[in-house]
Design an enzyme around this catalytic site. Structure first.
Site, short mmCIF file in Angstrom:
data_model
loop_
_atom_site.label_atom_id
_atom_site.label_comp_id
_atom_site.label_asym_id
_atom_site.label_seq_id
_atom_site.Cartn_x
_atom_site.Cartn_y
_atom_site.Cartn_z
N ARG A 257 -23.99 55.59 49.65
CA ARG A 257 -23.72 54.17 49.82
C ARG A 257 -24.97 53.42 49.35
O ARG A 257 -26.08 53.94 49.40
CB ARG A 257 -23.45 53.84 51.28
CG ARG A 257 -22.23 54.54 51.88
CD ARG A 257 -22.06 54.16 53.35
NE ARG A 257 -20.86 54.76 53.93
CZ ARG A 257 -20.83 55.93 54.55
NH1 ARG A 257 -21.94 56.64 54.68
NH2 ARG A 257 -19.70 56.39 55.06
N LYS B 220 -23.10 55.92 58.35
CA LYS B 220 -22.52 55.02 59.34
C LYS B 220 -22.41 55.69 60.70
O LYS B 220 -22.09 56.87 60.79
CB LYS B 220 -21.12 54.58 58.87
CG LYS B 220 -21.14 53.61 57.69
CD LYS B 220 -19.73 53.14 57.37
CE LYS B 220 -19.72 52.11 56.27
NZ LYS B 220 -18.36 51.65 55.94
N HIS C 75 -20.48 50.18 44.80
CA HIS C 75 -19.64 51.06 45.59
C HIS C 75 -18.69 51.86 44.70
O HIS C 75 -18.27 52.96 45.06
CB HIS C 75 -18.83 50.24 46.60
CG HIS C 75 -18.54 50.99 47.87
ND1 HIS C 75 -19.54 51.57 48.64
CD2 HIS C 75 -17.38 51.30 48.49
CE1 HIS C 75 -19.00 52.17 49.68
NE2 HIS C 75 -17.69 52.04 49.62
N ARG D 118 -19.90 55.31 43.88
CA ARG D 118 -19.61 56.29 44.93
C ARG D 118 -18.18 56.79 44.80
O ARG D 118 -17.90 57.99 44.94
CB ARG D 118 -19.87 55.64 46.29
CG ARG D 118 -19.57 56.47 47.52
CD ARG D 118 -20.15 55.73 48.72
NE ARG D 118 -19.46 56.04 49.96
CZ ARG D 118 -19.77 57.04 50.78
NH1 ARG D 118 -20.73 57.88 50.46
NH2 ARG D 118 -19.12 57.21 51.91
N HIS E 163 -17.41 60.94 55.49
CA HIS E 163 -16.22 60.31 56.06
C HIS E 163 -15.78 61.05 57.32
O HIS E 163 -15.75 62.27 57.34
CB HIS E 163 -15.06 60.34 55.06
CG HIS E 163 -15.23 59.39 53.92
ND1 HIS E 163 -14.56 59.52 52.72
CD2 HIS E 163 -16.00 58.27 53.80
CE1 HIS E 163 -14.91 58.54 51.92
NE2 HIS E 163 -15.77 57.76 52.54
N TYR F 199 -10.48 57.01 48.59
CA TYR F 199 -11.59 56.94 47.64
C TYR F 199 -11.25 57.64 46.34
O TYR F 199 -11.64 57.21 45.26
CB TYR F 199 -12.83 57.62 48.24
CG TYR F 199 -13.79 56.70 48.90
CD1 TYR F 199 -13.40 55.90 49.98
CD2 TYR F 199 -15.11 56.61 48.48
CE1 TYR F 199 -14.28 55.06 50.60
CE2 TYR F 199 -16.01 55.78 49.11
CZ TYR F 199 -15.59 54.99 50.16
OH TYR F 199 -16.49 54.16 50.77
#
Length: 307
Positions: free
Chosen positions: A162, A185, A253, A256, A279, A288
């Site tokens: 990211r 995250k 993004h 990615r 994820h 994605y």
């Protein structure tokens, strides 16, 4: 709309935001956005109810009060996607509060967000990704800035980072290891293999950078020596894609997304790619990589064979 919160409600909101930062490990930008969304909701309810409700008044909200807020949002042309995000923040606040103080928040938690069409990410082609990496190096006359921008975009595409993860690297990583431990995250850690191209690009930037890069400081620097921000990367990519005729979706993004899609196209395992991206859900990785349902079920059945 004026923000009118009672001291008790303001304390509740502050306690929740502190929880998000300290316990949940949410990014500063996420905490700020959640705080703004919930503050706006509470301010609306103060006006809607004819006075600033305290905790007891908020616990007594009815379905009609929630619908009034949602209707007001839509009347201001707030998109379904944005309203869903704001409702998610409100629910998160009430869920935390209900668990902490032991009350029934079903009215708030049962509200359904309006349906919206989910936009699938659009990865670049392999040629487009390579053109972007090379192209960002042509946007500034200074060698070190060229090397910096190329190193950042190489990390986005070569490691699937990211933008916040790439720009959050410590200067001690000027010489990148073959495997990089990334905190993503929610404080979730993962290990990411580092390609030689990314190692070389980062090392070259570190050699040319005119600013000292001691451990404990940001690796990637802005012109005056401060931490490089995501907007600067987005801006140089925007300029590059316009020159190359790449689509407007060619953002940081998207690099990615491209990393994940190209790995899958090369025969990569979907679950392995899920781990590399950090994820929590395989369905997120599916989005994605634009994986079709048949491919997803193939992976699922392999992981959970029937007796």
């Amino acid at each position: 709309m004026s923000l009118s919160l009672t001291p008790a409600v303001r304390d509740l909101l502050d306690a929740w935001l502190t929880h998000l930062r300290s316990v949940r490990g949410r990014a500063a930008a996420t905490v700020t956005a959640y705080g703004a969304d919930v503050s706006e909701f509470l301010s609306f309810q103060a006006d809607h109810l004819g006075g600033s409700p305290g905790p007891a008044g908020l616990r007594a909200l009815q379905t009609r009060d929630m619908r009034a807020w949602m209707a007001a949002q839509r009347s201001r042309d707030v998109s379904a996607r944005s309203l869903a995000r704001r409702l998610s923040a409100v629910k998160a606040f009430f869920k935390w509060w209900a668990e902490r103080d032991g009350f029934d928040a079903t009215v708030v938690l049962s509200m359904r967000a309006p349906k919206h069409i989910r936009r699938l990410p659009r990865p670049l082609t392999e040629v487009g990704a390579k053109e972007m990496i090379n192209g960002v190096a042509d946007q500034d006359a200074r060698d070190w800035v060229q090397a910096r921008d190329m190193a950042v975009v190489t990390l986005l595409y070569g490691c699937g980072l990211r933008i916040s993860e790439a720009l959050g690297l410590d200067a001690r990583h000027a010489s990148l290891p073959s495997v990089l431990r990334i905190t993503g995250k929610g404080g979730k850690e993962r290990e990411v293999p580092v390609l030689p191209a990314a190692q070389e690009a980062t090392a070259r930037y570190a050699r040319l950078c005119p600013h000292d890069l001691p451990a404990g400081t940001p690796l990637f620097r802005a012109i005056r020596g401060g931490a490089l921000g995501p907007r600067a990367v987005a801006k140089v990519m925007e300029k590059t894609r316009m020159q190359l005729g790449l689509p407007a979706t060619a953002t940081p993004h998207a690099m990615r997304h491209s990393f994940a899609t190209h790995l899958l196209d090369a025969g990569g395992d979907l679950r392995a790619i899920q781990e590399l991206l950090g994820h929590a859900s395989l369905s997120t990785t599916q989005a994605y990589t634009a994986v079709d349902t048949a491919r997803l079920m193939e992976v699922y059945n392999a992981a959970h064979p029937k007796a």
